[in-house]
Design a protein around this motif. Structure first.
Motif, PDB file in Angstrom:
ATOM      1  N   ILE A   1     -11.358 -15.870  -6.276  1.00 20.27           N
ATOM      2  CA  ILE A   1     -10.058 -15.556  -5.704  1.00 20.27           C
ATOM      3  C   ILE A   1      -9.773 -13.994  -5.726  1.00 20.27           C
ATOM      4  CG2 ILE A   1      -7.556 -15.736  -6.022  1.00 20.27           C
ATOM      5  CD1 ILE A   1      -7.788 -18.600  -6.279  1.00 20.27           C
ATOM      6  N   ASN A   2      -9.458 -13.347  -4.580  1.00 24.86           N
ATOM      7  CA  ASN A   2      -8.966 -12.063  -4.525  1.00 24.86           C
ATOM      8  C   ASN A   2      -7.676 -11.491  -5.306  1.00 24.86           C
ATOM      9  OD1 ASN A   2     -11.257 -11.268  -2.618  1.00 24.86           O
ATOM     10  ND2 ASN A   2     -10.017 -12.590  -1.712  1.00 24.86           N
ATOM     11  N   VAL A   3      -7.797 -10.588  -6.178  1.00 24.20           N
ATOM     12  CA  VAL A   3      -6.536 -10.212  -6.939  1.00 24.20           C
ATOM     13  C   VAL A   3      -6.167  -8.875  -6.569  1.00 24.20           C
ATOM     14  CG1 VAL A   3      -5.483  -9.991  -9.273  1.00 24.20           C
ATOM     15  CG2 VAL A   3      -7.111 -11.852  -8.730  1.00 24.20           C
ATOM     16  N   THR A   4      -4.906  -8.308  -6.304  1.00 20.16           N
ATOM     17  CA  THR A   4      -4.581  -7.147  -5.871  1.00 20.16           C
ATOM     18  C   THR A   4      -3.244  -6.896  -6.653  1.00 20.16           C
ATOM     19  OG1 THR A   4      -3.874  -5.698  -4.200  1.00 20.16           O
ATOM     20  CG2 THR A   4      -3.530  -7.927  -4.020  1.00 20.16           C
ATOM     21  N   GLU A   5      -3.270  -5.432  -6.907  1.00 20.12           N
ATOM     22  CA  GLU A   5      -1.797  -5.051  -7.486  1.00 20.12           C
ATOM     23  C   GLU A   5      -1.025  -4.440  -6.327  1.00 20.12           C
ATOM     24  OE1 GLU A   5      -1.776  -1.472 -10.001  1.00 20.12           O
ATOM     25  OE2 GLU A   5      -3.906  -1.524  -9.865  1.00 20.12           O
ATOM     26  N   SER A   6      -1.578  -4.392  -5.268  1.00 21.01           N
ATOM     27  CA  SER A   6      -1.041  -3.775  -4.058  1.00 21.01           C
ATOM     28  C   SER A   6      -0.209  -4.931  -3.098  1.00 21.01           C
ATOM     29  CB  SER A   6      -1.926  -3.045  -3.171  1.00 21.01           C
ATOM     30  OG  SER A   6      -1.447  -2.951  -2.123  1.00 21.01           O
ATOM     31  N   LYS A   7       0.902  -4.718  -2.991  1.00 18.31           N
ATOM     32  CA  LYS A   7       1.684  -6.046  -2.004  1.00 18.31           C
ATOM     33  C   LYS A   7       1.254  -5.494  -0.649  1.00 18.31           C
ATOM     34  CE  LYS A   7       5.385  -7.291  -5.106  1.00 18.31           C
ATOM     35  NZ  LYS A   7       4.741  -6.651  -6.088  1.00 18.31           N
ATOM     36  N   ASN A   8       1.068  -4.338  -0.297  1.00 19.34           N
ATOM     37  CA  ASN A   8       0.723  -3.665   1.201  1.00 19.34           C
ATOM     38  C   ASN A   8      -0.497  -4.511   1.384  1.00 19.34           C
ATOM     39  OD1 ASN A   8       0.763  -2.675   3.589  1.00 19.34           O
ATOM     40  ND2 ASN A   8       0.380  -0.464   2.863  1.00 19.34           N
ATOM     41  N   GLU A   9      -1.643  -4.379   0.435  1.00 20.72           N
ATOM     42  CA  GLU A   9      -2.825  -5.144   0.726  1.00 20.72           C
ATOM     43  C   GLU A   9      -2.835  -6.562   1.020  1.00 20.72           C
ATOM     44  OE1 GLU A   9      -5.918  -4.537  -2.533  1.00 20.72           O
ATOM     45  OE2 GLU A   9      -7.494  -5.565  -1.415  1.00 20.72           O
ATOM     46  N   LEU A  10      -2.203  -7.256   0.114  1.00 21.30           N
ATOM     47  CA  LEU A  10      -1.738  -8.507   0.145  1.00 21.30           C
ATOM     48  C   LEU A  10      -1.306  -9.023   1.531  1.00 21.30           C
ATOM     49  CD1 LEU A  10      -0.811 -11.253  -2.181  1.00 21.30           C
ATOM     50  CD2 LEU A  10       0.487 -11.112  -0.498  1.00 21.30           C
ATOM     51  N   VAL A  11       0.052  -8.288   2.030  1.00 21.36           N
ATOM     52  CA  VAL A  11       0.468  -8.388   3.439  1.00 21.36           C
ATOM     53  C   VAL A  11      -0.883  -8.246   4.368  1.00 21.36           C
ATOM     54  CG1 VAL A  11       2.214  -7.657   4.932  1.00 21.36           C
ATOM     55  CG2 VAL A  11       2.848  -7.934   2.728  1.00 21.36           C
ATOM     56  N   GLU A  12      -1.354  -7.158   4.488  1.00 26.02           N
ATOM     57  CA  GLU A  12      -2.457  -7.085   5.242  1.00 26.02           C
ATOM     58  C   GLU A  12      -3.443  -8.055   5.440  1.00 26.02           C
ATOM     59  OE1 GLU A  12      -4.240  -3.329   4.717  1.00 26.02           O
ATOM     60  OE2 GLU A  12      -2.421  -2.250   5.204  1.00 26.02           O
ATOM     61  N   LYS A  13      -3.704  -8.569   4.434  1.00 28.83           N
ATOM     62  CA  LYS A  13      -5.088  -9.586   4.216  1.00 28.83           C
ATOM     63  C   LYS A  13      -4.579 -10.920   4.496  1.00 28.83           C
ATOM     64  CE  LYS A  13      -8.264  -6.743   1.867  1.00 28.83           C
ATOM     65  NZ  LYS A  13      -9.006  -6.388   0.580  1.00 28.83           N
ATOM     66  N   SER A  14      -3.131 -11.087   4.688  1.00 34.40           N
ATOM     67  CA  SER A  14      -2.619 -12.586   4.528  1.00 34.40           C
ATOM     68  C   SER A  14      -2.231 -13.031   5.986  1.00 34.40           C
ATOM     69  CB  SER A  14      -1.611 -12.910   3.535  1.00 34.40           C
ATOM     70  OG  SER A  14      -2.095 -12.404   2.333  1.00 34.40           O
ATOM     71  N   ASP A  15      -2.371 -14.328   6.524  1.00 35.05           N
ATOM     72  CA  ASP A  15      -1.667 -14.648   7.555  1.00 35.05           C
ATOM     73  C   ASP A  15      -0.274 -15.488   7.004  1.00 35.05           C
ATOM     74  OD1 ASP A  15      -3.513 -14.418   9.449  1.00 35.05           O
ATOM     75  OD2 ASP A  15      -4.844 -15.692   8.299  1.00 35.05           O
ATOM     76  N   ALA A  16      -0.235 -16.098   5.833  1.00 30.39           N
ATOM     77  CA  ALA A  16       0.694 -16.785   5.382  1.00 30.39           C
ATOM     78  C   ALA A  16       1.096 -15.993   3.694  1.00 30.39           C
ATOM     79  CB  ALA A  16       0.758 -18.138   4.974  1.00 30.39           C
ATOM     80  N   ILE A  17       2.377 -15.672   3.451  1.00 29.55           N
ATOM     81  CA  ILE A  17       2.603 -15.139   2.125  1.00 29.55           C
ATOM     82  C   ILE A  17       3.495 -15.908   1.390  1.00 29.55           C
ATOM     83  CG2 ILE A  17       3.597 -13.104   1.104  1.00 29.55           C
ATOM     84  CD1 ILE A  17       3.131 -11.757   3.929  1.00 29.55           C
ATOM     85  N   PHE A  18       3.056 -16.430   0.173  1.00 33.95           N
ATOM     86  CA  PHE A  18       3.826 -17.595  -0.543  1.00 33.95           C
ATOM     87  C   PHE A  18       4.473 -16.470  -1.620  1.00 33.95           C
ATOM     88  CE2 PHE A  18       2.196 -21.852   0.665  1.00 33.95           C
ATOM     89  CZ  PHE A  18       1.107 -21.139   1.553  1.00 33.95           C
ATOM     90  N   LEU A  19       5.723 -16.742  -1.711  1.00 37.34           N
ATOM     91  CA  LEU A  19       6.381 -15.871  -2.534  1.00 37.34           C
ATOM     92  C   LEU A  19       7.091 -16.900  -3.764  1.00 37.34           C
ATOM     93  CD1 LEU A  19       7.558 -13.031  -2.821  1.00 37.34           C
ATOM     94  CD2 LEU A  19       9.794 -13.905  -1.572  1.00 37.34           C
ATOM     95  N   VAL A  20       6.336 -16.504  -4.981  1.00 37.98           N
ATOM     96  CA  VAL A  20       6.586 -17.495  -6.090  1.00 37.98           C
ATOM     97  C   VAL A  20       7.141 -16.619  -7.510  1.00 37.98           C
ATOM     98  CG1 VAL A  20       5.631 -19.638  -7.148  1.00 37.98           C
ATOM     99  CG2 VAL A  20       4.490 -18.624  -5.078  1.00 37.98           C
ATOM    100  N   VAL A  21       7.983 -15.574  -7.019  1.00 36.65           N
ATOM    101  CA  VAL A  21       8.504 -15.062  -8.189  1.00 36.65           C
ATOM    102  C   VAL A  21      10.045 -15.392  -8.630  1.00 36.65           C
ATOM    103  CG1 VAL A  21       7.251 -13.034  -7.654  1.00 36.65           C
ATOM    104  CG2 VAL A  21       9.536 -13.163  -6.727  1.00 36.65           C
ATOM    105  N   GLU A  22      10.519 -15.276  -9.491  1.00 35.25           N
ATOM    106  CA  GLU A  22      11.920 -15.491  -9.784  1.00 35.25           C
ATOM    107  C   GLU A  22      13.007 -14.912  -8.886  1.00 35.25           C
ATOM    108  OE1 GLU A  22      13.131 -16.065 -14.329  1.00 35.25           O
ATOM    109  OE2 GLU A  22      11.348 -14.512 -14.381  1.00 35.25           O
ATOM    110  N   PRO A  23      13.828 -15.927  -8.710  1.00 32.54           N
ATOM    111  CA  PRO A  23      15.036 -15.451  -7.778  1.00 32.54           C
ATOM    112  C   PRO A  23      15.533 -13.757  -8.064  1.00 32.54           C
ATOM    113  CG  PRO A  23      15.433 -17.518  -8.230  1.00 32.54           C
ATOM    114  CD  PRO A  23      14.439 -16.984  -9.411  1.00 32.54           C
ATOM    115  N   LYS A  24      15.634 -13.612  -9.372  1.00 33.09           N
ATOM    116  CA  LYS A  24      16.174 -12.069  -9.674  1.00 33.09           C
ATOM    117  C   LYS A  24      15.298 -11.057  -9.209  1.00 33.09           C
ATOM    118  CE  LYS A  24      14.184 -11.649 -14.539  1.00 33.09           C
ATOM    119  NZ  LYS A  24      13.711 -12.398 -15.625  1.00 33.09           N
TER     120      LYS A  24
END
Ligand SMILES: NC(=O)c1ccc[n+]([C@@H]2O[C@H](COP(=O)([O-])OP(=O)(O)OC[C@H]3O[C@@H](n4cnc5c(N)ncnc54)[C@H](OP(=O)(O)O)[C@@H]3O)[C@@H](O)[C@H]2O)c1
Length: 267
Positions: free
Chosen positions: A49-72
């Motif tokens: 699995i690829n891991v990144t600290e950059s959300k920009n990289e994640l967005v660029e490399k994904s067709d679907a983005i699963f958001l699994v953080v706490e509501p806060k």
């Protein structure tokens, strides 16, 4: 399809495990989490699995983005990813209590992406979970593909957004409520049985037996009680002390409190 997962806590782990064991290739998944420690844990558990600290990289490399953080964490995370190019992406929110409208408001330009809200329980890790799903009704191919992937994770009915809070309580938090009931059964049984371990095994089997009977013979729980209870027998003696009204009232209050909390997250 490339899948990005933001957040790798209790639910993020269950999601990634369910996806991989459900046949999604590790190479098509990219994970972002806040701490280096968590990102290393992803690598340890899933070498490909690829891991990144950059959300920009994640967005660029994904067709679907699963958001699994706490509501806060939603305002911060959504404001950040809303600043990247979300055109033709699907955002899949697993956050309890944050509505589609609120997600759109937290993103800077909601018109660019489709949004799906999912309310799962952590049994999605084994492909046997429950997932309430709601979305804004678009029939883009990527949305259809994401819905197919989600259906691999368990029983996944589509429903109105208002119903999603009921799934949060009865199915997501519900796993904890059910585990508490089993825990009570195990503790009570341990007083009669050889030890806690034996009581655990019997607790597991008794509840499995009830579920098997209810499913295979398509009968109600009341019918099962009636089948086992003979007049003047041991079951009847026990049932006289089992105040079902109190149990029902306790569970009703428990679910009501949980529901109110879920609604308050939205205020
Ligand atoms: N747990 C359940 O049974 C369940 C069921 C249904 C829905 N949900 C929903 O799922 C969501 C996650 O719940 P959870 O129980 O998995 O929470 P959790 O165990 O606290 O995990 C949260 C994760 O979010 C990461 N995170 C926090 N801020 C971040 C940021 N700015 N950027 C990237 N990652 C960030 C954390 O990273 P670090 O590890 O690096 O700190 C952690 O991995 C919640 O919205 C909850 O409502 C949970």
């Amino acid at each position: 399809m490339k899948l990005g997962v933001i957040g790798y806590g209790n639910l993020g782990k269950a999601l990634v495990r369910g996806l991989v064991d459900g046949g999604i290739s590790q190479e098509t998944i990219i994970v972002n989490a806040k701490s280096e420690r968590t990102r290393s844990a992803v690598k340890e558990a899933f070498g490909q699995i690829n891991v990144t600290e950059s959300k920009n990289e994640l967005v660029e490399k994904s067709d679907a983005i699963f958001l699994v953080v706490e509501p806060k964490n939603a305002p911060e995370v959504l404001a950040e990813i809303g600043g990247y190019n979300l055109s033709e992406k699907v955002l899949v929110s697993f956050m309890a209590g944050i509505t589609l409208q609120e997600i759109k408001e937290m993103l800077r330009d909601a018109s660019e992406c489709d949004i799906i809200r999912v309310m799962p329980n952590i049994a999605i890790a084994t492909g046997t979970g429950i997932l309430g799903i709601t979305h804004d009704g678009t029939d883009h191919e990527t949305v259809k593909e994401v819905l197919q992937i989600l259906k691999r994770l368990g029983y996944a009915p589509e429903m109105s957004e208002a119903q999603l809070d009921s799934i949060t309580v009865t199915a997501a938090s519900g796993l904890a409520f059910a585990a508490s009931l089993l825990d009570a059964y195990q503790k009570a049984g341990a007083g009669l049985l050889a030890n806690e371990e034996q009581s655990r095994e019997i607790t597991l089997r008794v509840f499995e037996n009830v579920i098997d009977l209810a499913r295979k013979e398509n009968c109600s729980f009341e019918e099962i009680v009636a089948r086992i209870t003979t007049k003047g027998g041991t079951t009847e003696a026990g049932l006289k002390s089992l105040n079902q009204e109190i149990i029902t009232d306790t569970l009703t209050e428990c679910m009501q409190k949980s529901y109110e909390k879920c609604r308050r997250i939205q205020e």
